[in-house]
Design an enzyme around this catalytic site. Structure first.
Site, mmCIF file in Angstrom:
data_model
loop_
_atom_site.group_PDB
_atom_site.id
_atom_site.type_symbol
_atom_site.label_atom_id
_atom_site.label_comp_id
_atom_site.label_asym_id
_atom_site.label_seq_id
_atom_site.Cartn_x
_atom_site.Cartn_y
_atom_site.Cartn_z
ATOM 1 N N HIS A 111 0.829 -1.198 0.000
ATOM 2 C CA HIS A 111 0.000 0.000 0.000
ATOM 3 C C HIS A 111 0.870 1.256 0.000
ATOM 4 O O HIS A 111 1.583 1.531 0.960
ATOM 5 C CB HIS A 111 -0.895 -0.019 1.245
ATOM 6 C CG HIS A 111 -1.851 1.112 1.326
ATOM 7 N ND1 HIS A 111 -1.800 2.062 2.327
ATOM 8 C CD2 HIS A 111 -2.904 1.462 0.542
ATOM 9 C CE1 HIS A 111 -2.778 2.936 2.170
ATOM 10 N NE2 HIS A 111 -3.461 2.596 1.088
ATOM 11 N N HIS A 128 -0.645 10.632 -2.853
ATOM 12 C CA HIS A 128 -1.903 10.171 -2.278
ATOM 13 C C HIS A 128 -3.059 11.081 -2.638
ATOM 14 O O HIS A 128 -4.178 10.617 -2.863
ATOM 15 C CB HIS A 128 -1.766 10.074 -0.756
ATOM 16 C CG HIS A 128 -3.033 9.740 -0.037
ATOM 17 N ND1 HIS A 128 -3.842 8.689 -0.414
ATOM 18 C CD2 HIS A 128 -3.633 10.326 1.026
ATOM 19 C CE1 HIS A 128 -4.888 8.639 0.393
ATOM 20 N NE2 HIS A 128 -4.792 9.617 1.262
#
Length: 390
Positions: free
Chosen positions: A49, A91
């Site tokens: 991740h 992100h």
């Protein structure tokens, strides 16, 4: 709202702007998916991740490389656009919390407030910078209070482009003797489309250029929105794709179109069958699979995994993190929120529900949990730095 009316709408009405949807069978998922007809299952995937975000500042080449070396099968970049249309790995488009932009007086005037998916957000945004300008910035740890050790790497890494990650992926695949997959997420596609910087064609063109747009490619394309996944299919995407879900809220493209459907609606059996018309899997919040009980301990599994498999979809929940603050109360160790808890045990509990992969900030913990859940007699040593596993 009458739930029967909602369900009827999901079954009867295709998603916006999708007059002809590609059947899921036309885009066979790569390794980690269910076998033909939902029969034989392949090994559960460990997905790094944002790379190895538990050990390095997220979305940096150092983070991606470490995840691969710790055993991740796939690494996950979130993709946003620069002003000159280059896909970079961040992100969010707002970069005040993940770079040192605040320390650059030449960019002080670019701090602004924008409406990001309906929420007023203040900071610096990638679409206001050229790639050359972004390359003058350096990444920093996003969660310094939880991961103070990661701050030692602040200032060491540039913001990588998607193509730089794909070059790293190819090199590591050769070096490690196994193919490392890539799991890109299109971030806020409606937002970027409104800014005149749509993500879909740019992403597809890069996959084609790297020879990664085919049915067997080690690629999953994911999104929290629905329309752009359908558009990618229409444009010619042939890799697997995954509809991200959430325990709350709704896809912003549906909100923007006035469509009342929520993530909860899409997570019901009728909604899952609808998703299967254009995607190969779902990426739910892990709490949609095993919610927390009222006292904060791990609760009872829902039917989501079984329902998704019945619709022919793989299930890759997010996000598994090792620190106490992210774990159920009965899997925490000690009172310090940033200390590591029984993360292997938590992941084993989820793996036993039949999930097909998991997103983890610490790939070594995911690898060990997969081995333990499979009952391997020698799953190897505990993950580095993980003091409370079994």
């Amino acid at each position: 709202m009458d739930r029967r009316r909602v369900l009827a709408g999901i079954v009867a009405a295709p998603f916006a702007a999708v007059p002809l949807l590609v059947p899921v069978a036309a885009s066979v998922a790569p390794a980690g998916a269910l076998g033909s007809g939902g029969g034989q299952r392949r090994p559960t995937l460990v997905i790094g991740h944002r790379g190895a975000a538990g050990y390095r500042p997220e979305h940096t080449l150092a983070s991606y490389e470490l995840a691969a070396r710790l055993g991740a099968d796939f690494v996950e970049p979130d993709l946003v656009s620069t002003r000159d249309g280059v896909l970079v790995c961040r992100h969010e488009p707002e970069i005040g919390g993940t770079t040192d932009v605040v320390a650059h007086p030449e960019f002080a005037a670019r701090r602004t407030t924008k409406i990001l998916d309906g929420v007023a957000t203040t900071g610096w945004f990638t679409e206001d910078f050229t790639l050359a300008e972004l390359k003058t910035l350096r990444a920093k740890e996003r969660l310094p209070e939880v991961r103070p050790r990661n701050t030692r790497y602040d200032g060491q890494s540039e913001i990588p482009t998607f193509t730089e990650l794909l070059d790293l992926r190819a090199r590591l695949s050769r070096e490690l003797g196994r193919e490392i997959g890539v799991y890109p997420e299109t971030k806020h596609p409606t937002y970027f489309a409104k800014a005149g910087l749509p993500l879909e064609r740019r992403l597809l063109d890069i996959l084609v250029r790297y020879g990664l747009n085919h049915r067997g490619a080690p690629v999953y394309v994911q999104s929290f929105e629905t329309t752009n996944l359908c558009e990618l299919r229409t444009l010619g995407l042939r890799t697997a794709s995954v509809q991200l879900l959430s325990a709350t809220g709704a896809p912003f493209d549906l909100v923007n179109a006035g469509d009342p459907r929520t993530y909860q609606d899409l997570s019901m059996l009728a909604g899952l069958w609808q998703i299967a018309r254009y995607a190969n899997g779902i990426g739910p919040d892990k709490l949609q699979i095993i919610p927390r009980a009222g006292d904060g301990t791990l609760g009872t599994p829902t039917s989501l995994v079984t329902d998704a498999h019945a619709a022919g979809l793989v299930v890759h929940p997010y996000t598994f993190r090792a620190e106490n603050t992210f774990l159920p109360k009965d899997y925490q160790v000690g009172a310090n929120p940033s200390d590591l808890g029984r993360a292997v045990d938590e992941q084993v509990a989820y793996l036993k529900t039949g999930i097909d992969g998991l997103f983890t900030d610490q790939a070594d913990i995911g690898v060990r949990a997969r081995a333990v859940a499979a009952g391997l007699p020698n799953p190897g040593p505990p993950p580095a730095g993980h003091h409370a596993t079994q």
